[in-house]
Design an enzyme around this catalytic site. Structure first.
Site, PDB file in Angstrom:
ATOM      1  N   LYS A  11       0.844  -1.199   0.000  1.00  0.00           N
ATOM      2  CA  LYS A  11       0.000   0.000   0.000  1.00  0.00           C
ATOM      3  C   LYS A  11       0.876   1.243   0.000  1.00  0.00           C
ATOM      4  O   LYS A  11       1.798   1.369   0.807  1.00  0.00           O
ATOM      5  CB  LYS A  11      -0.912   0.003   1.230  1.00  0.00           C
ATOM      6  CG  LYS A  11      -1.788   1.239   1.366  1.00  0.00           C
ATOM      7  CD  LYS A  11      -2.746   1.065   2.535  1.00  0.00           C
ATOM      8  CE  LYS A  11      -3.543   2.310   2.805  1.00  0.00           C
ATOM      9  NZ  LYS A  11      -4.534   2.119   3.881  1.00  0.00           N
ATOM     10  N   LYS A  13       0.956   5.393   0.355  1.00  0.00           N
ATOM     11  CA  LYS A  13       0.247   6.596   0.769  1.00  0.00           C
ATOM     12  C   LYS A  13       0.424   7.677  -0.297  1.00  0.00           C
ATOM     13  O   LYS A  13       1.550   7.976  -0.706  1.00  0.00           O
ATOM     14  CB  LYS A  13       0.781   7.105   2.113  1.00  0.00           C
ATOM     15  CG  LYS A  13       0.214   6.387   3.313  1.00  0.00           C
ATOM     16  CD  LYS A  13      -1.272   6.664   3.468  1.00  0.00           C
ATOM     17  CE  LYS A  13      -1.818   6.054   4.756  1.00  0.00           C
ATOM     18  NZ  LYS A  13      -3.267   6.338   4.900  1.00  0.00           N
ATOM     19  N   ASP A  40      -3.513   5.095  -1.243  1.00  0.00           N
ATOM     20  CA  ASP A  40      -4.430   5.821  -0.365  1.00  0.00           C
ATOM     21  C   ASP A  40      -3.981   7.276  -0.260  1.00  0.00           C
ATOM     22  O   ASP A  40      -3.103   7.606   0.541  1.00  0.00           O
ATOM     23  CB  ASP A  40      -4.428   5.171   1.024  1.00  0.00           C
ATOM     24  CG  ASP A  40      -5.292   5.937   2.022  1.00  0.00           C
ATOM     25  OD1 ASP A  40      -6.073   6.808   1.587  1.00  0.00           O
ATOM     26  OD2 ASP A  40      -5.195   5.656   3.232  1.00  0.00           O
ATOM     27  N   PRO A  41      -4.569   8.176  -1.060  1.00  0.00           N
ATOM     28  CA  PRO A  41      -4.205   9.599  -0.978  1.00  0.00           C
ATOM     29  C   PRO A  41      -4.800  10.325   0.224  1.00  0.00           C
ATOM     30  O   PRO A  41      -4.570  11.525   0.389  1.00  0.00           O
ATOM     31  CB  PRO A  41      -4.770  10.180  -2.281  1.00  0.00           C
ATOM     32  CG  PRO A  41      -5.046   9.011  -3.165  1.00  0.00           C
ATOM     33  CD  PRO A  41      -5.413   7.893  -2.226  1.00  0.00           C
ATOM     34  N   ASN A  42      -5.589   9.637   1.053  1.00  0.00           N
ATOM     35  CA  ASN A  42      -6.231  10.283   2.208  1.00  0.00           C
ATOM     36  C   ASN A  42      -7.027  11.521   1.803  1.00  0.00           C
ATOM     37  O   ASN A  42      -6.932  12.584   2.423  1.00  0.00           O
ATOM     38  CB  ASN A  42      -5.208  10.652   3.274  1.00  0.00           C
ATOM     39  CG  ASN A  42      -4.775   9.457   4.099  1.00  0.00           C
ATOM     40  OD1 ASN A  42      -3.619   9.036   4.029  1.00  0.00           O
ATOM     41  ND2 ASN A  42      -5.702   8.874   4.859  1.00  0.00           N
ATOM     42  N   ASN A  89     -11.837   4.584   4.205  1.00  0.00           N
ATOM     43  CA  ASN A  89     -11.660   4.582   5.650  1.00  0.00           C
ATOM     44  C   ASN A  89     -11.995   5.962   6.200  1.00  0.00           C
ATOM     45  O   ASN A  89     -11.743   6.252   7.353  1.00  0.00           O
ATOM     46  CB  ASN A  89     -10.209   4.226   6.001  1.00  0.00           C
ATOM     47  CG  ASN A  89      -9.923   4.331   7.483  1.00  0.00           C
ATOM     48  OD1 ASN A  89     -10.618   3.744   8.288  1.00  0.00           O
ATOM     49  ND2 ASN A  89      -8.926   5.119   7.856  1.00  0.00           N
ATOM     50  N   HIS A 140      -8.385  -1.439   8.716  1.00  0.00           N
ATOM     51  CA  HIS A 140      -7.500  -0.280   8.752  1.00  0.00           C
ATOM     52  C   HIS A 140      -6.400  -0.479   9.787  1.00  0.00           C
ATOM     53  O   HIS A 140      -6.588  -1.195  10.769  1.00  0.00           O
ATOM     54  CB  HIS A 140      -8.349   0.945   9.108  1.00  0.00           C
ATOM     55  CG  HIS A 140      -7.587   2.132   9.570  1.00  0.00           C
ATOM     56  ND1 HIS A 140      -7.486   2.479  10.900  1.00  0.00           N
ATOM     57  CD2 HIS A 140      -6.889   3.054   8.882  1.00  0.00           C
ATOM     58  CE1 HIS A 140      -6.763   3.579  11.005  1.00  0.00           C
ATOM     59  NE2 HIS A 140      -6.384   3.950   9.810  1.00  0.00           N
ATOM     60  N   SER A 141      -5.268   0.160   9.573  1.00  0.00           N
ATOM     61  CA  SER A 141      -4.192   0.148  10.564  1.00  0.00           C
ATOM     62  C   SER A 141      -3.806   1.575  10.903  1.00  0.00           C
ATOM     63  O   SER A 141      -3.512   2.368  10.010  1.00  0.00           O
ATOM     64  CB  SER A 141      -2.966  -0.606  10.036  1.00  0.00           C
ATOM     65  OG  SER A 141      -1.898  -0.533  10.978  1.00  0.00           O
TER      66      SER A 141
END
Length: 299
Positions: A11, A13, A40-42, A89, A140-141
Site C-alpha cells: 500500500k 500513501k 491511499d491519498p487520504n 476509511n 484499517h491500521s
C-alpha cells in the site's frame, strides 16, 4: 523488502502531487508485477484529479484506490467514471453513513477498525453489512501495537468476508508490551492463548506508561505538548493550559476533563453554545474544529 518479507500486497500513501503518485505506482508495478497494489491519498485529490488518475491507473491493475477524494458524494462521482474499485476509511466510518454510501454507489470496499467502529462485535456487524450488500471489507491500521493487532487478527480469523491482506504496521514497531507476534512470509500468526491470545509484560507496561506520562495530549484536539513543563510554546499565557485539571471555555461554560491545550480553548470559546455542547462526545471536537485546532497553533 517485499520479496524477503513474503508480502503479497503493498500500500502506497498518496500526496497532493497526483502525477508524482501515478509515476511512483507505475514504477512499483514494474518492479512488483505479481503483487497487489493499493494507493491511499487520504482524500488529498480533487474529484477531477481522482477521475483522471483513476483512468490512468486502470492499466496497473490496482487492488483498489482508497479515499482519493473526500466525501460520499465525491467518491460516488469518481466511482461512476473509473473501473478501479474504491475503498474508504474516511467517508464511511460509522453505521449511519453506510446507507447513504449504498444509495449513491460510492464505494466497493470498506475499512473496518476495532477501535474506530466500537469494538470486535461492531466490526463484525460491519462485516455482515458488507457481505449482505455485496461489498468487500478490509481492516484499517493506525499503528496499533500488539494487543490491538491481536484483536484485528481475531476478527480476521472469524470473518470470511475479510479475504484481503489487512493493513498492518506491526512489523515497524521496535518494541511492544506483549511477546512479539510472529511474522513469517508476510503473515502474522494468530495467537493461540485464551481471549486475544496475548500476555501483557507488566514491566514494559509500567515503563511505557511512565514514558507516555511525560507527553501530554490535548483531550480535544489530540495534539501532544512537547514541553516537559506542559505549557504551550510562545509567550502567550494560557487561560487554562496543559495539565491534569478541568478546563472551562470562558464563553460557553462547557467543562471537559483532562488535558486541554491553549488553542483548543480558543476554538471552543468562539463556538456558539449549541456547537460547543455538541462537542461532548467520545471523539472530542467535530472534525472541522479538530483541524482548526491543529492548524492554528500559538506563535
Amino acid at each position: 523488502m517485499v520479496e524477503e518479507g513474503g508480502f503479497d500486497a503493498v500500500k502506497l500513501k498518496g500526496t497532493r502531487d497526483v502525477r508524482g503518485d501515478v509515476a511512483i505506482l507505475r514504477a512499483l508495478r514494474a518492479a512488483l508485477p505479481e503483487v497487489n497494489l493499493r494507493v491511499d491519498p487520504n482524500a488529498a485529490w480533487s474529484v477531477p484529479d481522482s477521475v483522471r488518475a483513476g483512468i490512468t491507473l486502470e492499466e496497473l491493475d490496482l487492488e483498489y484506490l482508497e479515499d482519493p477524494c473526500s466525501g460520499i458524494e465525491g467518491m460516488s462521482q469518481v466511482k461512476a467514471k473509473i473501473r478501479i474499485p474504491l475503498c474508504t476509511n474516511m467517508c464511511v466510518v460509522r453505521f449511519e453513513e453506510f446507507a447513504p454510501a449504498m444509495r449513491l454507489n460510492a464505494v466497493d470496499v470498506i475499512h473496518g477498525d476495532v477501535y474506530k467502529w466500537g469494538g470486535i462485535a461492531a466490526t463484525k456487524a460491519l462485516a455482515a453489512h458488507c457481505e449482505t450488500f455485496g461489498l468487500g471489507m478490509n481492516l484499517h491500521s493506525g499503528g496499533e501495537l500488539g494487543i490491538a493487532t491481536a484483536a484485528h487478527l481475531a476478527v480476521v480469523a472469524s470473518t470470511p468476508v475479510l479475504s484481503r491482506a489487512i493493513d498492518s504496521m506491526y512489523y515497524l514497531h521496535a518494541d511492544d508490551i506483549i511477546e512479539p507476534l510472529h511474522l513469517e512470509n508476510g503473515r502474522l500468526r494468530i495467537p493461540e492463548g485464551p481471549g486475544l491470545g496475548v500476555t501483557v509484560d507488566e514491566d514494559k507496561l509500567r515503563h511505557f506508561a511512565a514514558v507516555n506520562s511525560r507527553r501530554r495530549s490535548c483531550a480535544l484536539c489530540g495534539r501532544y505538548s512537547r514541553r516537559s513543563g506542559g505549557e504551550p510554546s510562545g509567550n502567550r499565557s494560557p487561560a487554562l493550559g496543559w495539565g491534569d485539571r478541568k478546563g472551562t471555555a470562558s464563553r460557553n461554560q462547557i467543562t471537559y476533563n483532562g488535558n486541554i491545550c491553549w488553542t483548543a480553548l480558543q476554538v471552543i470559546s468562539r463556538m456558539s453554545p449549541a456547537v460547543a455542547r455538541s462537542t461532548r462526545h467520545r471523539d472530542g471536537l467535530p472534525r472541522e474544529w479538530r483541524l482548526k485546532c491543529r492548524v492554528k497553533r500559538p506563535t
